[in-house]
Design a protein around this motif. Structure first.
Motif, PDB file in Angstrom:
ATOM      1  N   ASP A   1     -77.245  48.690  17.031  1.00  0.00           N
ATOM      2  CA  ASP A   1     -77.001  47.161  16.861  1.00  0.00           C
ATOM      3  C   ASP A   1     -75.726  46.547  16.355  1.00  0.00           C
ATOM      4  OD1 ASP A   1     -79.793  47.225  17.757  1.00  0.00           O
ATOM      5  OD2 ASP A   1     -80.610  46.990  15.456  1.00  0.00           O
ATOM      6  N   ASP A   2     -74.894  47.653  16.130  1.00  0.00           N
ATOM      7  CA  ASP A   2     -73.547  47.156  15.507  1.00  0.00           C
ATOM      8  C   ASP A   2     -72.538  46.898  16.883  1.00  0.00           C
ATOM      9  OD1 ASP A   2     -70.853  47.283  14.651  1.00  0.00           O
ATOM     10  OD2 ASP A   2     -71.396  48.615  13.054  1.00  0.00           O
ATOM     11  N   PRO A   3     -71.998  45.836  16.984  1.00  0.00           N
ATOM     12  CA  PRO A   3     -71.166  45.661  18.269  1.00  0.00           C
ATOM     13  C   PRO A   3     -69.985  46.464  18.157  1.00  0.00           C
ATOM     14  CG  PRO A   3     -71.296  43.679  16.831  1.00  0.00           C
ATOM     15  CD  PRO A   3     -72.269  44.734  16.207  1.00  0.00           C
ATOM     16  N   ASP A   4     -69.623  46.753  17.052  1.00  0.00           N
ATOM     17  CA  ASP A   4     -68.357  47.637  16.849  1.00  0.00           C
ATOM     18  C   ASP A   4     -68.412  49.158  16.966  1.00  0.00           C
ATOM     19  OD1 ASP A   4     -66.939  45.292  16.254  1.00  0.00           O
ATOM     20  OD2 ASP A   4     -67.308  45.231  14.057  1.00  0.00           O
ATOM     21  N   ILE A   5     -69.501  49.568  17.600  1.00  0.00           N
ATOM     22  CA  ILE A   5     -69.907  50.949  17.875  1.00  0.00           C
ATOM     23  C   ILE A   5     -70.446  50.831  19.619  1.00  0.00           C
ATOM     24  CG2 ILE A   5     -71.165  52.949  17.497  1.00  0.00           C
ATOM     25  CD1 ILE A   5     -71.277  52.192  14.434  1.00  0.00           C
ATOM     26  N   ASP A   6     -69.468  51.778  19.968  1.00  0.00           N
ATOM     27  CA  ASP A   6     -69.785  52.079  21.396  1.00  0.00           C
ATOM     28  C   ASP A   6     -70.618  53.510  21.741  1.00  0.00           C
ATOM     29  OD1 ASP A   6     -68.060  49.819  22.436  1.00  0.00           O
ATOM     30  OD2 ASP A   6     -66.494  51.133  21.907  1.00  0.00           O
ATOM     31  N   VAL A   7     -70.524  54.462  20.837  1.00  0.00           N
ATOM     32  CA  VAL A   7     -71.088  55.553  21.350  1.00  0.00           C
ATOM     33  C   VAL A   7     -71.251  56.308  19.690  1.00  0.00           C
ATOM     34  CG1 VAL A   7     -70.279  58.080  22.025  1.00  0.00           C
ATOM     35  CG2 VAL A   7     -69.450  55.940  23.079  1.00  0.00           C
ATOM     36  N   VAL A   8     -72.366  57.083  19.921  1.00  0.00           N
ATOM     37  CA  VAL A   8     -72.828  57.770  18.620  1.00  0.00           C
ATOM     38  C   VAL A   8     -73.045  59.417  19.043  1.00  0.00           C
ATOM     39  CG1 VAL A   8     -74.863  57.862  17.002  1.00  0.00           C
ATOM     40  CG2 VAL A   8     -74.195  55.762  17.657  1.00  0.00           C
ATOM     41  N   ILE A   9     -72.354  60.079  18.224  1.00  0.00           N
ATOM     42  CA  ILE A   9     -72.670  61.476  18.336  1.00  0.00           C
ATOM     43  C   ILE A   9     -73.266  62.230  17.323  1.00  0.00           C
ATOM     44  CG2 ILE A   9     -71.516  63.649  19.034  1.00  0.00           C
ATOM     45  CD1 ILE A   9     -69.244  61.999  20.091  1.00  0.00           C
ATOM     46  N   SER A  10     -74.154  62.771  17.496  1.00  0.00           N
ATOM     47  CA  SER A  10     -74.908  63.536  16.262  1.00  0.00           C
ATOM     48  C   SER A  10     -74.549  65.017  16.637  1.00  0.00           C
ATOM     49  CB  SER A  10     -76.460  63.228  16.002  1.00  0.00           C
ATOM     50  OG  SER A  10     -77.211  63.531  16.993  1.00  0.00           O
ATOM     51  N   THR A  11     -74.576  65.783  15.269  1.00  0.00           N
ATOM     52  CA  THR A  11     -74.585  67.289  15.419  1.00  0.00           C
ATOM     53  C   THR A  11     -75.701  67.686  14.368  1.00  0.00           C
ATOM     54  OG1 THR A  11     -73.283  69.140  15.273  1.00  0.00           O
ATOM     55  CG2 THR A  11     -72.672  67.101  13.878  1.00  0.00           C
ATOM     56  N   GLY A  12     -76.450  68.642  14.975  1.00  0.00           N
ATOM     57  CA  GLY A  12     -77.383  69.361  14.133  1.00  0.00           C
ATOM     58  C   GLY A  12     -78.808  68.856  14.424  1.00  0.00           C
ATOM     59  N   GLY A  13     -79.967  69.928  14.286  1.00  0.00           N
ATOM     60  CA  GLY A  13     -81.220  69.369  14.191  1.00  0.00           C
ATOM     61  C   GLY A  13     -81.803  69.341  15.581  1.00  0.00           C
ATOM     62  N   THR A  14     -81.072  70.162  16.572  1.00  0.00           N
ATOM     63  CA  THR A  14     -81.444  70.248  17.866  1.00  0.00           C
ATOM     64  C   THR A  14     -82.286  71.363  18.127  1.00  0.00           C
ATOM     65  OG1 THR A  14     -79.346  71.053  18.819  1.00  0.00           O
ATOM     66  CG2 THR A  14     -79.661  68.760  18.654  1.00  0.00           C
ATOM     67  N   GLY A  15     -82.405  72.420  17.384  1.00  0.00           N
ATOM     68  CA  GLY A  15     -83.122  73.643  17.520  1.00  0.00           C
ATOM     69  C   GLY A  15     -84.268  73.458  17.741  1.00  0.00           C
ATOM     70  N   LEU A  16     -85.053  74.745  17.569  1.00  0.00           N
ATOM     71  CA  LEU A  16     -86.594  74.751  17.730  1.00  0.00           C
ATOM     72  C   LEU A  16     -87.282  74.857  16.380  1.00  0.00           C
ATOM     73  CD1 LEU A  16     -86.342  77.336  20.550  1.00  0.00           C
ATOM     74  CD2 LEU A  16     -86.671  74.873  20.825  1.00  0.00           C
ATOM     75  N   THR A  17     -86.660  75.047  15.333  1.00  0.00           N
ATOM     76  CA  THR A  17     -87.543  75.167  14.206  1.00  0.00           C
ATOM     77  C   THR A  17     -88.151  73.722  13.642  1.00  0.00           C
ATOM     78  OG1 THR A  17     -85.717  74.582  12.484  1.00  0.00           O
ATOM     79  CG2 THR A  17     -85.732  76.859  13.306  1.00  0.00           C
ATOM     80  N   GLY A  18     -89.102  73.913  12.600  1.00  0.00           N
ATOM     81  CA  GLY A  18     -89.902  72.822  12.278  1.00  0.00           C
ATOM     82  C   GLY A  18     -89.075  71.670  11.868  1.00  0.00           C
ATOM     83  N   ARG A  19     -87.987  71.913  11.069  1.00  0.00           N
ATOM     84  CA  ARG A  19     -87.223  70.821  10.467  1.00  0.00           C
ATOM     85  C   ARG A  19     -86.285  70.207  11.632  1.00  0.00           C
ATOM     86  NH1 ARG A  19     -87.920  68.123   6.725  1.00  0.00           N
ATOM     87  NH2 ARG A  19     -85.885  67.836   5.855  1.00  0.00           N
ATOM     88  N   ASP A  20     -86.033  70.851  12.624  1.00  0.00           N
ATOM     89  CA  ASP A  20     -85.072  70.532  13.777  1.00  0.00           C
ATOM     90  C   ASP A  20     -85.772  69.156  14.324  1.00  0.00           C
ATOM     91  OD1 ASP A  20     -83.170  72.211  13.279  1.00  0.00           O
ATOM     92  OD2 ASP A  20     -84.078  73.546  14.732  1.00  0.00           O
ATOM     93  N   VAL A  21     -85.578  67.759  13.897  1.00  0.00           N
ATOM     94  CA  VAL A  21     -85.968  66.598  14.445  1.00  0.00           C
ATOM     95  C   VAL A  21     -85.141  65.478  14.923  1.00  0.00           C
ATOM     96  CG1 VAL A  21     -88.174  67.153  12.858  1.00  0.00           C
ATOM     97  CG2 VAL A  21     -86.007  65.415  12.187  1.00  0.00           C
ATOM     98  N   THR A  22     -83.994  66.089  15.278  1.00  0.00           N
ATOM     99  CA  THR A  22     -82.928  65.098  15.827  1.00  0.00           C
ATOM    100  C   THR A  22     -83.365  64.642  17.058  1.00  0.00           C
ATOM    101  OG1 THR A  22     -81.148  66.048  14.112  1.00  0.00           O
ATOM    102  CG2 THR A  22     -80.521  64.852  16.296  1.00  0.00           C
TER     103      THR A  22
END
Length: 180
Positions: free
Chosen positions: A68-89
């Protein structure tokens, strides 16, 4: 084959970085550091950087705020992409997407296969779009962040990349929301 056309001017875009981790802080966020370094070295602007715990609602709320911020074009996240229970990204990203970039995960898997073989099957890297903003979820390892930037994002986020790139269609991502 893909290439950089040096006759075209580079266009810097504004990128936010989100590290998802229950145990990392800014002082030991190696994956976030890799992304920030590559973003800045490429000539782009670091719009914001945060670390959040592996909490789906918090992650999704932050992604929405940045979209929603017009000053941001791209968001890159790192972490939480695996298979364990806490991986919810990945789930948080998909809660936010208007459209998923299906081929991003496929191309990331191909790149990863060249580096780590069949272990690449354990990643759920994903990409999508919301409100005219690109979002990408990368694994939490520095190596995976390097691979994603060096082999995919660094090229697709460069306006000079041919035959096509994400930057050239950026102004049209939210055209469906504009008054006709």
């Amino acid at each position: 084959m893909s290439r950089i056309d040096d006759t075209i001017d580079f266009i810097a875009i504004r990128i936010a970085v989100l590290t998802v981790s229950d145990s990392r802080g800014m002082e030991d966020d190696r994956s976030g550091d890799v992304l920030v370094s590559r973003i800045v070295d490429a000539g782009h602007l670091l719009a914001d950087r945060r670390i959040l715990p592996d909490e789906r609602a918090q992650i999704a709320d932050q992604l929405r705020a940045w979209c929603d911020d017009p000053d941001i074009d791209v968001v890159i996240s790192t972490g939480g992409t695996g298979l364990t229970g806490r991986d919810v990204t990945v789930e948080a990203h998909r809660d936010v997407y208007e459209k998923e970039i299906d081929a991003f995960g496929t191309v990331f898997t191909i790149v990863s296969m060249q580096k780590i073989g069949t272990s690449a099957v354990q990643s759920r890297a994903t990409g999508g779009v919301r409100n005219g903003t690109y979002l990408f979820a990368l694994p939490g390892s520095p190596g995976a962040c390097k691979d994603a930037w060096d082999e995919i994002l660094g090229r697709q986020l460069d306006y000079r990349h041919r035959p096509c790139n994400f930057v050239e269609i950026l102004p049209r991502l939210d055209e469906h929301q504009r008054r006709k």
